[in-house]
Every structure is written in C-alpha cells, then in structure tokens.
Motif scaffolding. Structure first.
Motif, PDB file in Angstrom:
ATOM      1  N   PRO A  10       0.841  -1.203   0.000  1.00 25.25           N
ATOM      2  CA  PRO A  10       0.000   0.000   0.000  1.00 25.25           C
ATOM      3  C   PRO A  10       0.876   1.253   0.000  1.00 25.25           C
ATOM      4  O   PRO A  10       1.860   1.337   0.730  1.00 25.25           O
ATOM      5  N   THR A 154      -7.544   3.532  -3.069  1.00 26.72           N
ATOM      6  CA  THR A 154      -7.832   3.018  -1.725  1.00 26.72           C
ATOM      7  C   THR A 154      -8.432   4.094  -0.837  1.00 26.72           C
ATOM      8  O   THR A 154      -8.380   5.284  -1.128  1.00 26.72           O
ATOM      9  N   GLN A 159      -5.600  -2.585   7.982  1.00 25.83           N
ATOM     10  CA  GLN A 159      -4.645  -3.376   7.224  1.00 25.83           C
ATOM     11  C   GLN A 159      -4.278  -4.601   8.057  1.00 25.83           C
ATOM     12  O   GLN A 159      -3.766  -4.444   9.171  1.00 25.83           O
TER      13      GLN A 159
END
Length: 168
Positions: A10, A154, A159
């Motif tokens: 990410p 996103t 996470q």
C-alpha cells in the motif's frame, strides 16, 4: 500480472508524492525534454508532479487500457493516441519526449508506447522485474508477485498484519 497477489504494497499519498519527486530529481540530471507523454490513467499523478518539478509545460496523454476490472490484466487497447505534434517533436523519434507512468508491471503497455516513441525516455515510479527492461528510469522495484495499492484506489481501512497470528 493476473490479479492481486498475496504480497500487498500500500502506498500513501505522502509516500507517492515523495517517490514521484525523487523520480523528478533523478530525471533532472539526465536531460531536458520538450514534453511529457503521460500513460493514462496511472501516469496522471506522477506526470503532474514531474512536470512541475522539471518545469515542463507540454503534457500529452496516451490511453492504454489493460486492467479492465482492477484485478486482471487483459488484452491491451490503445484508446487514445499521442498527438502528431508531440510525436513530431525533435525529428519525430521521441528523443525530446519523457514518458511517465506510475508502474511498469509486465512491460506490455510500455512496449506499445515505446513502439510509438522509440527514442523517448521512459520513467516510472515503480517497476516489477518483468517490465523493468522496458523503462530507463524508476525509483522502487517490487517483486513480480506484489500488488501495489495506489492512494487513488484506496481509502482508509484496517490493514491486516503481514504475518498470520499463530492458531490459538
């Protein structure tokens, strides 16, 4: 790449901005370009940053679609060509053009763009091993089985840890 991989990378807006500026910094020492050809859509954000940092005012786009459902890479389609004015810069071989994209994955998109502008300098923020030979300059290499989650794709969410917790 056939779809989101087990390895996730990410990228936040801050990180992407720093990486795109690092790309501009690296490019500043290589040459001077009359135009940027941005590979849409992923190349839009890094092209804007690079254009600002290198004071490039002519920004053109080429539309190449390969990820049709955000998961699997399909057949490539050129959906918007580069303008003849940009192709014709500096003798028409692309040597005055900087191509910018967010990522080179398999290199298939880069190959199409390179065929149009064979002597252009191709720069990406991120590169995977299969596509890396197609680009001249990049900032970060990730493994082929890593899926990069760009900030424009996103939202803020939990996470999961990289390693699975032991069974209890």
């Amino acid at each position: 790449m056939s779809g989101p991989a087990d390895k996730a990378f990410p990228v936040s807006w801050d990180q992407f901005h720093r990486d795109a500026r690092a790309l501009a910094w690296r490019l500043a020492g290589i040459g001077t370009w009359q135009a940027i050809v941005c590979v849409t859509r992923g190349g839009l954000v890094p092209s804007a940053i690079v254009a600002r940092e290198l004071n490039i005012r002519v920004i053109e786009t080429i539309g190449v679609a390969s990820y049709h459902d955000y998961k699997t890479q399909g057949d490539l389609q050129v959906i918007k060509e580069v303008s003849p004015q940009v192709v014709g810069l500096d003798g028409g071989d692309g040597s005055a053009v900087l191509i910018v994209d967010d990522l080179v994955d398999t290199g298939k998109t880069a190959k199409i763009v390179r065929n149009i502008l064979p002597k252009a300098h191709f720069a990406t923020v991120y590169a995977k091993p299969m596509g890396r030979p197609m680009v001249d300059t990049f900032i970060t290499e990730v493994s082929q089985d890593t899926w990069i989650y760009f900030p424009w794709d996103t939202g803020l969410a939990f996470q999961p840890p990289i390693a699975e917790p032991p069974n209890r």
